[in-house]
Write a protein that holds these residues in place. Structure first.
Motif, PDB file in Angstrom:
ATOM      1  N   ILE A 128      79.351  78.403 123.937  1.00 45.10           N
ATOM      2  CA  ILE A 128      80.675  78.664 123.430  1.00 45.10           C
ATOM      3  C   ILE A 128      81.569  78.742 124.614  1.00 45.10           C
ATOM      4  CG2 ILE A 128      82.246  80.518 122.575  1.00 45.10           C
ATOM      5  CD1 ILE A 128      79.873  81.553 121.205  1.00 45.10           C
ATOM      6  N   LYS A 129      82.550  77.623 124.735  1.00 45.90           N
ATOM      7  CA  LYS A 129      83.368  77.476 125.786  1.00 45.90           C
ATOM      8  C   LYS A 129      84.693  77.885 125.596  1.00 45.90           C
ATOM      9  CE  LYS A 129      80.559  73.841 127.800  1.00 45.90           C
ATOM     10  NZ  LYS A 129      80.450  72.523 128.345  1.00 45.90           N
ATOM     11  N   HIS A 130      85.387  77.875 124.393  1.00 41.85           N
ATOM     12  CA  HIS A 130      86.491  78.452 124.229  1.00 41.85           C
ATOM     13  C   HIS A 130      86.982  78.931 122.860  1.00 41.85           C
ATOM     14  CE1 HIS A 130      86.489  74.701 122.300  1.00 41.85           C
ATOM     15  NE2 HIS A 130      87.400  74.709 121.767  1.00 41.85           N
ATOM     16  N   LEU A 131      87.935  79.601 122.599  1.00 50.06           N
ATOM     17  CA  LEU A 131      88.352  80.232 121.333  1.00 50.06           C
ATOM     18  C   LEU A 131      89.813  80.119 121.104  1.00 50.06           C
ATOM     19  CD1 LEU A 131      87.181  84.013 121.708  1.00 50.06           C
ATOM     20  CD2 LEU A 131      86.064  82.325 120.439  1.00 50.06           C
ATOM     21  N   GLY A 132      90.316  80.338 119.801  1.00 52.30           N
ATOM     22  CA  GLY A 132      91.774  80.191 119.594  1.00 52.30           C
ATOM     23  C   GLY A 132      92.218  78.879 118.972  1.00 52.30           C
ATOM     24  N   ASP A 133      91.487  77.716 119.065  1.00 56.57           N
ATOM     25  CA  ASP A 133      91.777  76.571 118.405  1.00 56.57           C
ATOM     26  C   ASP A 133      91.203  76.664 117.087  1.00 56.57           C
ATOM     27  OD1 ASP A 133      91.111  74.858 121.417  1.00 56.57           O
ATOM     28  OD2 ASP A 133      92.943  75.568 120.640  1.00 56.57           O
ATOM     29  N   ARG A 134      91.662  75.750 116.124  1.00 57.36           N
ATOM     30  CA  ARG A 134      91.442  75.758 114.737  1.00 57.36           C
ATOM     31  C   ARG A 134      90.027  75.064 114.555  1.00 57.36           C
ATOM     32  NH1 ARG A 134      95.105  72.499 110.493  1.00 57.36           N
ATOM     33  NH2 ARG A 134      96.515  74.479 111.104  1.00 57.36           N
ATOM     34  N   ASP A 135      89.393  74.330 115.536  1.00 65.08           N
ATOM     35  CA  ASP A 135      88.226  73.837 115.582  1.00 65.08           C
ATOM     36  C   ASP A 135      87.413  74.327 116.848  1.00 65.08           C
ATOM     37  OD1 ASP A 135      88.314  72.549 113.059  1.00 65.08           O
ATOM     38  OD2 ASP A 135      89.281  70.705 114.024  1.00 65.08           O
ATOM     39  N   ASN A 136      87.358  75.474 116.980  1.00 61.68           N
ATOM     40  CA  ASN A 136      86.877  76.169 118.310  1.00 61.68           C
ATOM     41  C   ASN A 136      85.351  76.192 118.178  1.00 61.68           C
ATOM     42  OD1 ASN A 136      86.021  78.878 117.468  1.00 61.68           O
ATOM     43  ND2 ASN A 136      88.139  79.240 117.256  1.00 61.68           N
ATOM     44  N   ASP A 137      84.424  76.262 119.140  1.00 56.88           N
ATOM     45  CA  ASP A 137      83.230  76.310 119.422  1.00 56.88           C
ATOM     46  C   ASP A 137      82.717  77.435 118.339  1.00 56.88           C
ATOM     47  OD1 ASP A 137      83.252  74.516 121.518  1.00 56.88           O
ATOM     48  OD2 ASP A 137      83.498  76.128 122.864  1.00 56.88           O
ATOM     49  N   VAL A 138      82.877  78.459 118.122  1.00 55.95           N
ATOM     50  CA  VAL A 138      82.508  79.622 117.491  1.00 55.95           C
ATOM     51  C   VAL A 138      82.743  78.904 115.837  1.00 55.95           C
ATOM     52  CG1 VAL A 138      83.080  81.930 116.462  1.00 55.95           C
ATOM     53  CG2 VAL A 138      83.149  81.337 119.034  1.00 55.95           C
ATOM     54  N   ALA A 139      83.750  78.733 115.544  1.00 59.82           N
ATOM     55  CA  ALA A 139      83.791  78.066 114.434  1.00 59.82           C
ATOM     56  C   ALA A 139      82.993  77.004 113.746  1.00 59.82           C
ATOM     57  CB  ALA A 139      85.528  77.561 113.851  1.00 59.82           C
ATOM     58  N   LYS A 140      82.886  76.224 114.644  1.00 61.59           N
ATOM     59  CA  LYS A 140      81.772  75.123 114.469  1.00 61.59           C
ATOM     60  C   LYS A 140      80.253  75.650 114.232  1.00 61.59           C
ATOM     61  CE  LYS A 140      84.204  71.600 117.238  1.00 61.59           C
ATOM     62  NZ  LYS A 140      84.186  70.482 118.386  1.00 61.59           N
ATOM     63  N   ALA A 141      80.030  76.358 115.217  1.00 58.94           N
ATOM     64  CA  ALA A 141      78.824  77.123 115.244  1.00 58.94           C
ATOM     65  C   ALA A 141      78.355  77.791 113.945  1.00 58.94           C
ATOM     66  CB  ALA A 141      78.255  78.046 116.393  1.00 58.94           C
ATOM     67  N   VAL A 142      79.232  78.761 113.534  1.00 60.88           N
ATOM     68  CA  VAL A 142      79.222  79.622 112.299  1.00 60.88           C
ATOM     69  C   VAL A 142      79.284  78.750 111.133  1.00 60.88           C
ATOM     70  CG1 VAL A 142      80.354  81.211 110.878  1.00 60.88           C
ATOM     71  CG2 VAL A 142      80.589  81.498 113.420  1.00 60.88           C
ATOM     72  N   SER A 143      79.944  77.676 111.188  1.00 56.24           N
ATOM     73  CA  SER A 143      80.250  76.748 109.945  1.00 56.24           C
ATOM     74  C   SER A 143      78.710  76.105 109.707  1.00 56.24           C
ATOM     75  CB  SER A 143      81.068  75.715 110.113  1.00 56.24           C
ATOM     76  OG  SER A 143      81.208  74.709 109.004  1.00 56.24           O
ATOM     77  N   ARG A 144      78.182  75.618 110.951  1.00 49.21           N
ATOM     78  CA  ARG A 144      77.011  74.922 110.703  1.00 49.21           C
ATOM     79  C   ARG A 144      75.823  75.930 110.189  1.00 49.21           C
ATOM     80  NH1 ARG A 144      73.294  71.537 113.773  1.00 49.21           N
ATOM     81  NH2 ARG A 144      71.739  71.092 112.129  1.00 49.21           N
ATOM     82  N   ILE A 145      75.628  76.923 110.822  1.00 50.82           N
ATOM     83  CA  ILE A 145      74.669  77.891 110.299  1.00 50.82           C
ATOM     84  C   ILE A 145      74.922  78.420 108.721  1.00 50.82           C
ATOM     85  CG2 ILE A 145      73.552  80.257 110.502  1.00 50.82           C
ATOM     86  CD1 ILE A 145      74.086  79.990 113.519  1.00 50.82           C
ATOM     87  N   THR A 146      76.106  78.428 108.533  1.00 47.94           N
ATOM     88  CA  THR A 146      76.556  78.631 107.063  1.00 47.94           C
ATOM     89  C   THR A 146      75.888  77.610 106.198  1.00 47.94           C
ATOM     90  OG1 THR A 146      78.353  80.133 107.775  1.00 47.94           O
ATOM     91  CG2 THR A 146      78.412  79.470 105.507  1.00 47.94           C
ATOM     92  N   ALA A 147      76.195  76.333 106.530  1.00 47.97           N
ATOM     93  CA  ALA A 147      75.875  75.170 105.788  1.00 47.97           C
ATOM     94  C   ALA A 147      74.310  75.142 105.625  1.00 47.97           C
ATOM     95  CB  ALA A 147      76.603  73.931 106.496  1.00 47.97           C
TER      96      ALA A 147
END
Length: 269
Positions: A128-147
Motif C-alpha cells: 500500500i503506497k497511496h489512498l484516495g484515488d478511485r483505483d488506489n492500492d487498498v481498493a485493488k487488494a480488497v477487490s482481488r481478495i474478494t474475487a
C-alpha cells in the motif's frame, strides 16, 4: 478473535498504534505516512470488518506507538453466515519502517480457532503506497481478495480431500522444522503431528497443515540443543513477523505436496 466486528474503541484499546497520527521521528522526510486507521476505514467501506488485532511488543520505549501491527478482517457475508473456514484479509503495517504497509490473504478455521496466512505463491501480498484515488492500492487488494474468496475455499476443500500416509505426514513435519527451529535444535518430528482435539484425528492434508502450524506457533515442543547439551521447550510465537513467516512457509509446503499428490492441482488462486 471476535465473533463480531471490533469497533474503533475496541481497536484503540487493543492496539493504540493503529491510531498513531505521525511517523516515528527517525524516518526520513521521504517516508509517505498513512495512518493505519484510515486504511481500516477504507477496507470497512468495502464490506470487510476487523475481527482481530495484534501489535508487537517493543524493547525501545521510543518505538511505542509505532511498532508492527496486524489487523484481520472478515467479509460481511461470512459474519452473517459463518462456515467451517473463512477467508480473511490481513493488514500489516508499522510507523517506524520495520514493516511495510501490505495486505495479504488468510484463512480462519473455526474448529480450532486457528488463523492461517496464505503463502505468496497462492496470493501475493499487495503493498500500500497511496489512498484516495478511485483505483488506489487498498481498493485493488480488497477487490482481488474478494474475487478469490470462493477459489480459496475450493482450494481448502481440495486439500481436505487429499489423504496422506504416515510417512507423508512425517515428511511434511520434517520440512516444517526449519521454519521454527535452528539446525542445532533437535526435536522429534512426530511431536508436530500430535492433534489437540478429536476433530483433528484425520489424515487429510488440510488437517495436517493446521496441526503442524498450531504446534509450531503455540509451542510446548520439547527438544535438545546439540550445542549446549541442554533440553528445551519451545515457547509460543508472539512476533508478528515470525508468525507470518511460519504460516506462509507451512502453507507453501502443503501446496507443494498437493501438486505432487494431485498433478492437476493449481497452486495460484
Amino acid at each position: 478473535m471476535s465473533a463480531n466486528p471490533l469497533n474503533n474503541n475496541q481497536l484503540q484499546e487493543l492496539a493504540p498504534t493503529l491510531f498513531t497520527s505521525e511517523p516515528h521521528f527517525e524516518v526520513s522526510e521521504k517516508y509517505h505516512f498513512i495512518p493505519t486507521i484510515d486504511v481500516i476505514e477504507e477496507i470497512k467501506a468495502n464490506n470487510w470488518y476487523p475481527v482481530s488485532v495484534s501489535q508487537a511488543d517493543v524493547r525501545d520505549e521510543n518505538k511505542e506507538g509505532y511498532q508492527q501491527h496486524c489487523v484481520r478482517f472478515r467479509h460481511f457475508e461470512d459474519l452473517l453466515n459463518p462456515g467451517e473456514n473463512a477467508v480473511e484479509l490481513l493488514l500489516f503495517n508499522s510507523h517506524d519502517r520495520s514493516k511495510s504497509f501490505s495486505i495479504s490473504a488468510g484463512v480462519y478455521r473455526f474448529v480450532c480457532a486457528n488463523g492461517l496466512v496464505v503463502s505468496d505463491s497462492v496470493f501475493e501480498s499487495y503493498k500500500i503506497k497511496h489512498l484516495g484515488d478511485r483505483d488506489n492500492d487498498v481498493a485493488k487488494a480488497v477487490s482481488r481478495i474478494t474475487a478469490i474468496k470462493e477459489k480459496l475455499l475450493d482450494k481448502i476443500n481440495t486439500l481436505s480431500n487429499i489423504q496422506l500416509s504416515q510417512i507423508e505426514k512425517q515428511s511434511f513435519a520434517k520440512l516444517s522444522v526449519p521454519l521454527r527451529f535452528e539446525e542445532h535444535l533437535q526435536i522429534d518430528i512426530n511431536d508436530l503431528l500430535v492433534p489437540h482435539r478429536d476433530e483433528d484425528y484425520k489424515d487429510d492434508l488440510y488437517t495436517t497443515l493446521n496441526i503442524i502450524q498450531e504446534n509450531l506457533i503455540r509451542g510446548n515442543i520439547s527438544g535438545f540443543n546439540k550445542d549446549t547439551g541442554r533440553k528445551f521447550t519451545s515457547k509460543e510465537i508472539k512476533s508478528i513477523s515470525t508468525d507470518t513467516y511460519v504460516n506462509k512457509g507451512v502453507w507453501d509446503i502443503a501446496e507443494k505436496i498437493a501438486s505432487i499428490k494431485e498433478p492437476q492441482y493449481q497452486i495460484a488462486a
